[in-house]
Motif scaffolding. Sequence first.
Motif, PDB file in Angstrom:
ATOM      1  N   GLN A  59       0.800  -1.231   0.000  1.00 52.07           N
ATOM      2  CA  GLN A  59       0.000   0.000   0.000  1.00 52.07           C
ATOM      3  C   GLN A  59       0.831   1.280   0.000  1.00 52.07           C
ATOM      4  O   GLN A  59       0.446   2.256  -0.645  1.00 52.07           O
ATOM      5  N   ILE A  60       1.993   1.306   0.656  1.00 48.33           N
ATOM      6  CA  ILE A  60       2.812   2.525   0.557  1.00 48.33           C
ATOM      7  C   ILE A  60       3.327   2.659  -0.872  1.00 48.33           C
ATOM      8  O   ILE A  60       3.335   3.742  -1.453  1.00 48.33           O
ATOM      9  N   GLY A  61       3.718   1.520  -1.454  1.00 45.85           N
ATOM     10  CA  GLY A  61       4.209   1.527  -2.830  1.00 45.85           C
ATOM     11  C   GLY A  61       3.207   2.168  -3.783  1.00 45.85           C
ATOM     12  O   GLY A  61       3.570   2.987  -4.629  1.00 45.85           O
ATOM     13  N   TYR A  62       1.942   1.822  -3.604  1.00 42.10           N
ATOM     14  CA  TYR A  62       0.892   2.334  -4.495  1.00 42.10           C
ATOM     15  C   TYR A  62       0.742   3.861  -4.389  1.00 42.10           C
ATOM     16  O   TYR A  62       0.399   4.536  -5.356  1.00 42.10           O
ATOM     17  N   ALA A  63       1.005   4.375  -3.181  1.00 41.73           N
ATOM     18  CA  ALA A  63       0.935   5.838  -2.996  1.00 41.73           C
ATOM     19  C   ALA A  63       2.236   6.503  -3.445  1.00 41.73           C
ATOM     20  O   ALA A  63       2.231   7.641  -3.927  1.00 41.73           O
ATOM     21  N   LEU A  64       3.343   5.792  -3.292  1.00 43.20           N
ATOM     22  CA  LEU A  64       4.664   6.396  -3.540  1.00 43.20           C
ATOM     23  C   LEU A  64       5.052   6.498  -5.018  1.00 43.20           C
ATOM     24  O   LEU A  64       5.596   7.528  -5.439  1.00 43.20           O
ATOM     25  N   VAL A  65       4.780   5.439  -5.794  1.00 43.05           N
ATOM     26  CA  VAL A  65       5.278   5.467  -7.180  1.00 43.05           C
ATOM     27  C   VAL A  65       4.758   6.666  -7.988  1.00 43.05           C
ATOM     28  O   VAL A  65       5.540   7.301  -8.690  1.00 43.05           O
ATOM     29  N   PRO A  66       3.474   7.020  -7.883  1.00 50.12           N
ATOM     30  CA  PRO A  66       3.053   8.195  -8.662  1.00 50.12           C
ATOM     31  C   PRO A  66       3.701   9.492  -8.162  1.00 50.12           C
ATOM     32  O   PRO A  66       3.973  10.391  -8.960  1.00 50.12           O
ATOM     33  N   MET A  67       3.972   9.567  -6.865  1.00 50.32           N
ATOM     34  CA  MET A  67       4.640  10.777  -6.353  1.00 50.32           C
ATOM     35  C   MET A  67       6.027  10.899  -6.981  1.00 50.32           C
ATOM     36  O   MET A  67       6.431  11.969  -7.422  1.00 50.32           O
ATOM     37  N   ILE A  68       6.755   9.772  -7.018  1.00 48.23           N
ATOM     38  CA  ILE A  68       8.110   9.817  -7.587  1.00 48.23           C
ATOM     39  C   ILE A  68       8.030  10.152  -9.079  1.00 48.23           C
ATOM     40  O   ILE A  68       8.775  10.990  -9.586  1.00 48.23           O
ATOM     41  N   ALA A  69       7.088   9.505  -9.770  1.00 46.16           N
ATOM     42  CA  ALA A  69       6.979   9.708 -11.220  1.00 46.16           C
ATOM     43  C   ALA A  69       6.530  11.125 -11.565  1.00 46.16           C
ATOM     44  O   ALA A  69       6.711  11.581 -12.689  1.00 46.16           O
ATOM     45  N   ARG A  70       5.951  11.828 -10.618  1.00 44.87           N
ATOM     46  CA  ARG A  70       5.556  13.221 -10.842  1.00 44.87           C
ATOM     47  C   ARG A  70       6.634  14.217 -10.415  1.00 44.87           C
ATOM     48  O   ARG A  70       6.407  15.422 -10.424  1.00 44.87           O
ATOM     49  N   GLY A  71       7.788  13.706  -9.957  1.00 49.71           N
ATOM     50  CA  GLY A  71       8.891  14.608  -9.627  1.00 49.71           C
ATOM     51  C   GLY A  71       8.830  15.173  -8.220  1.00 49.71           C
ATOM     52  O   GLY A  71       9.547  16.118  -7.884  1.00 49.71           O
ATOM     53  N   ILE A  72       7.989  14.599  -7.368  1.00 47.93           N
ATOM     54  CA  ILE A  72       7.855  15.129  -6.002  1.00 47.93           C
ATOM     55  C   ILE A  72       9.070  14.758  -5.152  1.00 47.93           C
ATOM     56  O   ILE A  72       9.461  15.493  -4.257  1.00 47.93           O
ATOM     57  N   MET A  73       9.696  13.631  -5.476  1.00 47.36           N
ATOM     58  CA  MET A  73      10.859  13.211  -4.680  1.00 47.36           C
ATOM     59  C   MET A  73      12.151  13.908  -5.128  1.00 47.36           C
ATOM     60  O   MET A  73      12.900  14.408  -4.288  1.00 47.36           O
TER      61      MET A  73
ATOM     62  N   ALA B 280       3.057   8.165   4.793  1.00 47.27           N
ATOM     63  CA  ALA B 280       4.369   7.504   4.795  1.00 47.27           C
ATOM     64  C   ALA B 280       5.063   7.743   3.458  1.00 47.27           C
ATOM     65  O   ALA B 280       6.258   8.049   3.409  1.00 47.27           O
ATOM     66  N   ALA B 281       4.305   7.639   2.367  1.00 48.31           N
ATOM     67  CA  ALA B 281       4.875   7.874   1.031  1.00 48.31           C
ATOM     68  C   ALA B 281       5.342   9.321   0.907  1.00 48.31           C
ATOM     69  O   ALA B 281       6.435   9.605   0.404  1.00 48.31           O
ATOM     70  N   SER B 282       4.539  10.243   1.402  1.00 45.39           N
ATOM     71  CA  SER B 282       4.884  11.657   1.329  1.00 45.39           C
ATOM     72  C   SER B 282       6.146  11.938   2.157  1.00 45.39           C
ATOM     73  O   SER B 282       7.035  12.685   1.726  1.00 45.39           O
ATOM     74  N   ALA B 283       6.238  11.309   3.331  1.00 48.50           N
ATOM     75  CA  ALA B 283       7.416  11.497   4.188  1.00 48.50           C
ATOM     76  C   ALA B 283       8.669  10.923   3.520  1.00 48.50           C
ATOM     77  O   ALA B 283       9.760  11.502   3.627  1.00 48.50           O
ATOM     78  N   ALA B 284       8.515   9.798   2.822  1.00 47.87           N
ATOM     79  CA  ALA B 284       9.673   9.204   2.124  1.00 47.87           C
ATOM     80  C   ALA B 284      10.171  10.175   1.047  1.00 47.87           C
ATOM     81  O   ALA B 284      11.378  10.348   0.858  1.00 47.87           O
ATOM     82  N   CYS B 285       9.236  10.843   0.354  1.00 51.88           N
ATOM     83  CA  CYS B 285       9.628  11.849  -0.651  1.00 51.88           C
ATOM     84  C   CYS B 285      10.342  13.022   0.023  1.00 51.88           C
ATOM     85  O   CYS B 285      11.385  13.482  -0.461  1.00 51.88           O
TER      86      CYS B 285
END
Length: 360
Positions: A15-29, A246-251
């Motif tokens: 579930q974190i993966g599902y939230a995280l991958v689009p954030m990374i692919a959008r340049g948020i990280m 959690a995904a947002s914090a990882a970014c």
Amino acid sequence: EKEPVTILITGAAGQIGYALVPMIARGIMLGQDQPVILHLLDIEPAAEALNGVKMELIDSAFPLLKGILATTDVAEACEGVDVAIMLGGFPRKDGMERKDVMSKNVAIYKAQASALGQYASPNCKVLVVANPANTNALILKEFAPSIPEKNITCLTRLDHNRALGQLAERLNVFATDVKNVIIWGNHSSTQYPDVNHATVSTCRGQKPVRQIIADKNWLDTEFIATVQQRGAAIIKARKLSSALSAASAACDHMRDWVLGTRKGTWVSMGVCSDGSYGIEPGLFYSFPVTCAKGQWSIVQGDCAPSTIFMWCMINLRNFISSSIVTMAGLKIDEFSRSKMDATEEELKLERTLARSCLNT
Ligand code: NAX
């Protein structure tokens, strides 16, 4: 255009993966100008779900996304990665002993450490999210000796952001108005959210949070407990553990590490202790850090002679046992000291447990 950065995400079908991958692919990280290639790893039972994530990434036509590899092969997943976000792990299930969960995760982190050491790019930056995050990072460090120790970190930024959020709610200000809280220690309920150096921006400039929130009792009890127990509160409400936060914090963690923290602002990161603040060298412990040029450094703060003297007295034990002598840091009062020590103790126990799992 910049060269793409290759990012490994383990446990990417979760579930974190599902939230995280689009954030990374959008340049948020890594920034709006940074193309990325994603290596998604999961285990065989999740292979079909993982492929579904890959299909959705293709369907999103993200401009920054220059390649996607979805695999269950650890070696292939680690090949040439510049950044590794470790979400994969064995969850604690009802009725499982702490030692059983530890033993599963230690085995996973030992194997993945070797693969990263062998196949990742030599300066790969690693962020461990999966629990027990600090101890997984420690195991990873021990079994990936070719990865520089400063390149291995674990996530306590979610706890840091939760602390900012609680203070902002209480003060009825924006989260961006509050800064310089600290999460000390383990990403567990023994963590110590410290507000003693935190400030809030007011119309009369930056003021200490302790000056603006007069209710000392709230700060010393309810605030701390709310941050420590926030993960459990989310599970109770959502029937699932934190994922988008959690995904947002990882970014946030990776962005600040790679692109730098803002002047006058520090963040919390779980890093390998160098003995700062009397914490045993080698333990993965969350400290206040600033980042510049792709490197983090632990905030050392004011070095008044009286502070150094106090610090030496408090840390006599570590002064003798450790060959590394660092300068005095931020001022730590007795209340903070006891909480910082308690979470350090828990990390030592986890390390003992992890090592005993390796030997059995
Ligand atoms: P999920 O259970 O949804 O996802 C975990 C994924 O990891 C699954 O798809 C599973 O198949 C995969 N996996 C298991 N073993 C693997 C292996 N050997 N190699 C690759 N993948 C493997 O968990 P999710 O909610 O996404 O959480 C991921 C991890 O983050 C958990 O360990 C969780 O405890 C931890 N958390 C840590 C936080 C932190 O602040 N440090 C906060 C959030 C989260 O609770």
